[in-house]
Design a protein around this motif. Sequence first.
Motif, PDB file in Angstrom:
ATOM      1  N   LEU A   1       0.847  -1.190   0.000  1.00 52.80           N
ATOM      2  CA  LEU A   1       0.000   0.000   0.000  1.00 52.80           C
ATOM      3  C   LEU A   1       0.884   1.242   0.000  1.00 52.80           C
ATOM      4  CD1 LEU A   1      -2.595  -1.188   2.675  1.00 52.80           C
ATOM      5  CD2 LEU A   1      -2.889  -1.174   0.181  1.00 52.80           C
ATOM      6  N   ALA A   2       0.859   1.992  -1.082  1.00 52.49           N
ATOM      7  CA  ALA A   2       1.751   3.143  -1.196  1.00 52.49           C
ATOM      8  C   ALA A   2       1.407   4.239  -0.199  1.00 52.49           C
ATOM      9  CB  ALA A   2       1.693   3.696  -2.623  1.00 52.49           C
ATOM     10  N   ASP A   3       0.113   4.459   0.040  1.00 52.56           N
ATOM     11  CA  ASP A   3      -0.339   5.505   0.961  1.00 52.56           C
ATOM     12  C   ASP A   3      -1.400   4.915   1.883  1.00 52.56           C
ATOM     13  OD1 ASP A   3      -0.772   7.968   2.196  1.00 52.56           O
ATOM     14  OD2 ASP A   3      -2.231   8.616   0.686  1.00 52.56           O
ATOM     15  N   PRO A   4      -0.993   4.081   2.837  1.00 51.03           N
ATOM     16  CA  PRO A   4      -1.983   3.388   3.667  1.00 51.03           C
ATOM     17  C   PRO A   4      -2.802   4.353   4.519  1.00 51.03           C
ATOM     18  CG  PRO A   4       0.231   3.063   4.530  1.00 51.03           C
ATOM     19  CD  PRO A   4       0.386   3.721   3.204  1.00 51.03           C
ATOM     20  N   ARG A   5      -4.090   4.049   4.602  1.00 49.41           N
ATOM     21  CA  ARG A   5      -5.016   4.856   5.399  1.00 49.41           C
ATOM     22  C   ARG A   5      -5.286   4.097   6.709  1.00 49.41           C
ATOM     23  NH1 ARG A   5      -9.874   4.601   1.485  1.00 49.41           N
ATOM     24  NH2 ARG A   5      -9.125   2.437   1.581  1.00 49.41           N
TER      25      ARG A   5
ATOM     26  N   LEU B   1      -1.696  12.743  16.349  1.00 49.19           N
ATOM     27  CA  LEU B   1      -2.156  12.504  14.982  1.00 49.19           C
ATOM     28  C   LEU B   1      -1.877  13.709  14.089  1.00 49.19           C
ATOM     29  CD1 LEU B   1      -5.550  10.593  15.440  1.00 49.19           C
ATOM     30  CD2 LEU B   1      -3.200   9.727  15.392  1.00 49.19           C
ATOM     31  N   ASP B   2      -2.078  14.894  14.610  1.00 47.91           N
ATOM     32  CA  ASP B   2      -1.780  16.098  13.824  1.00 47.91           C
ATOM     33  C   ASP B   2      -0.302  16.154  13.463  1.00 47.91           C
ATOM     34  OD1 ASP B   2      -4.417  16.908  13.879  1.00 47.91           O
ATOM     35  OD2 ASP B   2      -4.141  18.288  15.581  1.00 47.91           O
TER      36      ASP B   2
ATOM     37  N   HIS C   1      -1.322   9.123   6.533  1.00 48.29           N
ATOM     38  CA  HIS C   1      -2.746   9.290   6.230  1.00 48.29           C
ATOM     39  C   HIS C   1      -3.531   8.654   7.388  1.00 48.29           C
ATOM     40  CE1 HIS C   1      -6.002   9.212   2.865  1.00 48.29           C
ATOM     41  NE2 HIS C   1      -6.527   9.505   4.039  1.00 48.29           N
ATOM     42  N   LEU C   2      -3.986   9.496   8.314  1.00 50.23           N
ATOM     43  CA  LEU C   2      -4.616   9.013   9.539  1.00 50.23           C
ATOM     44  C   LEU C   2      -6.022   9.570   9.678  1.00 50.23           C
ATOM     45  CD1 LEU C   2      -1.572   9.630  11.919  1.00 50.23           C
ATOM     46  CD2 LEU C   2      -2.183   7.494  10.784  1.00 50.23           C
ATOM     47  N   LEU C   3      -6.948   8.724  10.093  1.00 51.46           N
ATOM     48  CA  LEU C   3      -8.312   9.127  10.369  1.00 51.46           C
ATOM     49  C   LEU C   3      -8.550   9.012  11.866  1.00 51.46           C
ATOM     50  CD1 LEU C   3      -8.236   7.664   7.444  1.00 51.46           C
ATOM     51  CD2 LEU C   3     -10.709   7.597   7.667  1.00 51.46           C
ATOM     52  N   GLY C   4      -9.263   9.991  12.431  1.00 51.86           N
ATOM     53  CA  GLY C   4      -9.621   9.852  13.824  1.00 51.86           C
ATOM     54  C   GLY C   4      -9.057  10.937  14.707  1.00 51.86           C
ATOM     55  N   PRO C   5      -9.216  10.693  16.018  1.00 52.70           N
ATOM     56  CA  PRO C   5      -9.706   9.455  16.640  1.00 52.70           C
ATOM     57  C   PRO C   5     -11.195   9.224  16.395  1.00 52.70           C
ATOM     58  CG  PRO C   5      -9.367  11.155  18.305  1.00 52.70           C
ATOM     59  CD  PRO C   5      -8.843  11.713  17.033  1.00 52.70           C
TER      60      PRO C   5
ATOM     61  N   GLU D   1     -14.861   1.577   4.229  1.00 52.19           N
ATOM     62  CA  GLU D   1     -14.391   1.979   2.900  1.00 52.19           C
ATOM     63  C   GLU D   1     -13.333   3.077   2.972  1.00 52.19           C
ATOM     64  OE1 GLU D   1     -17.880   3.183   0.870  1.00 52.19           O
ATOM     65  OE2 GLU D   1     -18.794   1.176   0.841  1.00 52.19           O
ATOM     66  N   ARG D   2     -13.211   3.715   4.124  1.00 53.31           N
ATOM     67  CA  ARG D   2     -12.330   4.869   4.252  1.00 53.31           C
ATOM     68  C   ARG D   2     -10.917   4.502   4.684  1.00 53.31           C
ATOM     69  NH1 ARG D   2     -14.667   8.515   8.550  1.00 53.31           N
ATOM     70  NH2 ARG D   2     -13.131  10.000   7.735  1.00 53.31           N
ATOM     71  N   TYR D   3     -10.679   3.258   5.149  1.00 50.79           N
ATOM     72  CA  TYR D   3      -9.368   2.936   5.698  1.00 50.79           C
ATOM     73  C   TYR D   3      -8.899   1.553   5.260  1.00 50.79           C
ATOM     74  CZ  TYR D   3     -12.339   0.727   9.310  1.00 50.79           C
ATOM     75  OH  TYR D   3     -13.281  -0.015   9.975  1.00 50.79           O
ATOM     76  N   ASP D   4      -7.573   1.346   5.405  1.00 48.65           N
ATOM     77  CA  ASP D   4      -6.942   0.059   5.086  1.00 48.65           C
ATOM     78  C   ASP D   4      -6.647  -0.760   6.333  1.00 48.65           C
ATOM     79  OD1 ASP D   4      -6.575   0.571   2.171  1.00 48.65           O
ATOM     80  OD2 ASP D   4      -5.268   2.166   2.908  1.00 48.65           O
ATOM     81  N   ALA D   5      -6.565  -0.106   7.477  1.00 44.02           N
ATOM     82  CA  ALA D   5      -6.290  -0.789   8.737  1.00 44.02           C
ATOM     83  C   ALA D   5      -6.794   0.075   9.876  1.00 44.02           C
ATOM     84  CB  ALA D   5      -4.792  -1.060   8.909  1.00 44.02           C
ATOM     85  N   VAL D   6      -7.002  -0.578  11.018  1.00 46.18           N
ATOM     86  CA  VAL D   6      -7.456   0.107  12.229  1.00 46.18           C
ATOM     87  C   VAL D   6      -6.398  -0.047  13.306  1.00 46.18           C
ATOM     88  CG1 VAL D   6      -9.174   0.067  14.087  1.00 46.18           C
ATOM     89  CG2 VAL D   6      -9.894  -0.283  11.714  1.00 46.18           C
ATOM     90  N   LEU D   7      -6.158   1.015  14.069  1.00 42.54           N
ATOM     91  CA  LEU D   7      -5.342   0.905  15.278  1.00 42.54           C
ATOM     92  C   LEU D   7      -6.282   1.002  16.472  1.00 42.54           C
ATOM     93  CD1 LEU D   7      -2.529   0.684  16.616  1.00 42.54           C
ATOM     94  CD2 LEU D   7      -2.617   3.178  16.863  1.00 42.54           C
ATOM     95  N   ALA D   8      -6.390  -0.106  17.226  1.00 46.41           N
ATOM     96  CA  ALA D   8      -7.204  -0.132  18.440  1.00 46.41           C
ATOM     97  C   ALA D   8      -6.324   0.188  19.634  1.00 46.41           C
ATOM     98  CB  ALA D   8      -7.856  -1.503  18.614  1.00 46.41           C
TER      99      ALA D   8
END
Length: 331
Positions: free
Chosen positions: A193-197, A225-226, A234-238, A251-258
């Motif tokens: 993944l070149a730009d993993p989300r 995160l900022d 490329h980070l979503l959240g928290p 659909e918005r991400y490739d992996a989750v960090l719990a």
Amino acid sequence: MPPLAVTAGEPAGIGPELLIRLAATPLAANFIALTDRSLLERAAARCNLAVELIDDDGAPVFERRPGQLRVRHIPLAVPEVPGQPDPANARHVLATLAEAADGCQAGRYAAVVTAPLQKSSINEAGIRFSGHTEFFAERAGAEVVMMLASPELRVALATTHLPLSAVPAAITRDGLGRVLRIVHRELQAKFGLADPRIAVLGLNPHAGEGGHLGREEIDTVIPLLDSLRAEGLHLLGPLPADTAFVPNQRERYDAVLAMYHDQALPVLKSEAFDRTVNLTLGLPFIRTSVDHGTALDLAGTGRGDPSSLIAAARMALTLAERRRAAALGAA
């Protein structure tokens, strides 16, 4: 490509029987079992499977007949009793892991797949041991992250086997930053993944709800995160954990960090328990494992389900082939 190693885990557990069932699949052509040969012979008898065990001599093998499995013999201290782990065999278990780790780093193996082991039995032998992941990390001198992955979902963990009361103090800016950088790098290297989300879950309900349900997000998670976004991650959240797994979010991400072990793994395991694989990210070699324990109640019955071990073997082979292709391309 060198062969891949597979360990049998706890001799009295379900691992040897799962390994024998793996031997009945075409995947076994790529693997060498690191364990006691007689242990596998007894497991084959319990599973009522005819498996030809071939002593590994280090020579390349390009063809394999159905039902063959190469074995690097690492002897047990005492014969196993299914369902009853014996601390006398603790050093055998650790010897298989050491051979796997050292062999991967020396280039003898392209990856390692591990069957489940019994941590308590090793500790009862007077040996400090907290798990596969920690053993391999120490052996390789690497910082690692645990990830569990199914075909539909990848979940990495900021903390692993901690009491829930200890989790908030373990969520630090430095620690979380280290974990996210490893996950980002490994999603690029291992999964192409070149730009993993990466979706980052909040620690508190509703991700803290603006500080009304906890300040960890405001004080630690959001500033980190900022900072990492400024580095190009490329980070979503928290994100609130209770809605992060609904279909339109996935659909918005490739992996989750719990943030902790049971925050996300119940979702993953309830959906794909027999197809989920445990990966150790950050090692200089590929390591996958089953997502379940030793199943002592099933050991010796021949009825264990090999699906997770087969999924782990398939993923290890895919990752090893991808790594080899990337190395050839770079050359």
